[in-house]
Design a protein around this motif. Structure first.
Motif, PDB file in Angstrom:
ATOM      1  N   LYS A 173       0.832  -1.208   0.000  1.00  0.00           N
ATOM      2  CA  LYS A 173       0.000   0.000   0.000  1.00  0.00           C
ATOM      3  C   LYS A 173       0.858   1.246   0.000  1.00  0.00           C
ATOM      4  O   LYS A 173       0.571   2.213  -0.700  1.00  0.00           O
ATOM      5  CB  LYS A 173      -0.922   0.006   1.221  1.00  0.00           C
ATOM      6  CG  LYS A 173      -2.130  -0.859   1.079  1.00  0.00           C
ATOM      7  CD  LYS A 173      -3.030  -0.702   2.288  1.00  0.00           C
ATOM      8  CE  LYS A 173      -4.229  -1.612   2.190  1.00  0.00           C
ATOM      9  NZ  LYS A 173      -5.097  -1.487   3.375  1.00  0.00           N
ATOM     10  N   ALA A 174       1.916   1.242   0.801  1.00  0.00           N
ATOM     11  CA  ALA A 174       2.802   2.402   0.850  1.00  0.00           C
ATOM     12  C   ALA A 174       3.476   2.621  -0.501  1.00  0.00           C
ATOM     13  O   ALA A 174       3.632   3.763  -0.955  1.00  0.00           O
ATOM     14  CB  ALA A 174       3.844   2.226   1.940  1.00  0.00           C
ATOM     15  N   ALA A 175       3.849   1.561  -1.186  1.00  0.00           N
ATOM     16  CA  ALA A 175       4.474   1.681  -2.507  1.00  0.00           C
ATOM     17  C   ALA A 175       3.459   2.167  -3.536  1.00  0.00           C
ATOM     18  O   ALA A 175       3.793   2.958  -4.422  1.00  0.00           O
ATOM     19  CB  ALA A 175       5.066   0.358  -2.938  1.00  0.00           C
ATOM     20  N   VAL A 227       0.835   4.084  -2.956  1.00  0.00           N
ATOM     21  CA  VAL A 227       0.543   5.492  -2.687  1.00  0.00           C
ATOM     22  C   VAL A 227       1.739   6.362  -3.063  1.00  0.00           C
ATOM     23  O   VAL A 227       1.599   7.433  -3.636  1.00  0.00           O
ATOM     24  CB  VAL A 227       0.167   5.694  -1.195  1.00  0.00           C
ATOM     25  CG1 VAL A 227       0.120   7.152  -0.831  1.00  0.00           C
ATOM     26  CG2 VAL A 227      -1.153   5.018  -0.906  1.00  0.00           C
ATOM     27  N   ALA A 228       2.931   5.888  -2.787  1.00  0.00           N
ATOM     28  CA  ALA A 228       4.137   6.673  -3.058  1.00  0.00           C
ATOM     29  C   ALA A 228       4.460   6.718  -4.545  1.00  0.00           C
ATOM     30  O   ALA A 228       5.083   7.663  -5.022  1.00  0.00           O
ATOM     31  CB  ALA A 228       5.313   6.109  -2.286  1.00  0.00           C
ATOM     32  N   GLY A 229       4.042   5.714  -5.299  1.00  0.00           N
ATOM     33  CA  GLY A 229       4.355   5.661  -6.732  1.00  0.00           C
ATOM     34  C   GLY A 229       3.849   6.870  -7.506  1.00  0.00           C
ATOM     35  O   GLY A 229       4.627   7.557  -8.165  1.00  0.00           O
ATOM     36  N   LEU A 251       2.891   9.778  -6.369  1.00  0.00           N
ATOM     37  CA  LEU A 251       3.461  11.005  -5.804  1.00  0.00           C
ATOM     38  C   LEU A 251       4.880  11.225  -6.316  1.00  0.00           C
ATOM     39  O   LEU A 251       5.281  12.352  -6.606  1.00  0.00           O
ATOM     40  CB  LEU A 251       3.452  10.947  -4.283  1.00  0.00           C
ATOM     41  CG  LEU A 251       2.068  10.951  -3.613  1.00  0.00           C
ATOM     42  CD1 LEU A 251       2.218  10.815  -2.106  1.00  0.00           C
ATOM     43  CD2 LEU A 251       1.318  12.223  -3.963  1.00  0.00           C
ATOM     44  N   GLU A 252       5.652  10.143  -6.446  1.00  0.00           N
ATOM     45  CA  GLU A 252       7.022  10.271  -6.957  1.00  0.00           C
ATOM     46  C   GLU A 252       7.019  10.662  -8.431  1.00  0.00           C
ATOM     47  O   GLU A 252       7.861  11.442  -8.869  1.00  0.00           O
ATOM     48  CB  GLU A 252       7.779   8.967  -6.766  1.00  0.00           C
ATOM     49  CG  GLU A 252       8.118   8.664  -5.322  1.00  0.00           C
ATOM     50  CD  GLU A 252       8.765   7.302  -5.141  1.00  0.00           C
ATOM     51  OE1 GLU A 252       8.973   6.597  -6.145  1.00  0.00           O
ATOM     52  OE2 GLU A 252       9.051   6.948  -3.988  1.00  0.00           O
TER      53      GLU A 252
END
Length: 151
Positions: free
Chosen positions: A135-137, A139-141, A143-144
């Motif tokens: 989930k963190a990956a 969500v971060a994908g 945004l990055e």
């Protein structure tokens, strides 16, 4: 209370346990103890004493000793596990059908667990931790990617 005296001893025990085939050695030792206890059963329960009587006491004692040695000397685990499985199977003939199957099965399973243990293997990650990382990956994908376009 995680910071108390019990928390420190618990974490120290977990570190000690993680560095050795703990469950395999424990099961092998418990299997040896169980076979020894069934030899002390009353005469109504005993099926047969075994070949010359001495082997009936010797094999479960070797099982118990191999289990303890696995716990305290994990570098020799392969040798002790092979000896443990052979001796466990030998209790079938010498000690009340291997302690009425229970002790023999505990010994065989413990020896197999010990034989398959790898000391340099990474600790397992729980399913909950893998989901959280995914989930963190996810969500971060995006945004990055947005941050990469802005630069």
């Amino acid at each position: 209370m995680p910071g108390g005296p019990h928390g420190k001893s618990r974490s120290a025990f977990r570190r000690w346990r993680a560095g050795r085939p703990f469950w395999g050695g424990l099961l092998l030792a418990l299997g040896g103890a169980e076979v020894l206890l069934t030899l002390k059963a009353s005469l109504d329960v005993i099926l047969h004493v075994g070949m010359q009587g001495l082997a009936g006491y010797l094999l479960p004692t070797v099982m118990l000793l191999c289990g303890v040695l696995i716990l305290f000397s994990p570098s020799q685990r392969l040798f002790y596990s092979v000896i443990g499985v052979l001796v466990s199977l030998g209790t079938w003939l010498t000690s009340n059908l291997g302690g009425f199957f229970v002790g023999m099965l505990l010994g065989v399973v413990g020896s197999c667990l010990t034989f398959g243990w790898l000391p340099d293997q990474e600790p397992r990650v729980s399913r909950r931790q893998r989901r959280k990382a995914a989930k963190a990956a996810a969500v971060a994908g995006p945004l990055e990617r947005e941050a990469g376009r802005a630069v």
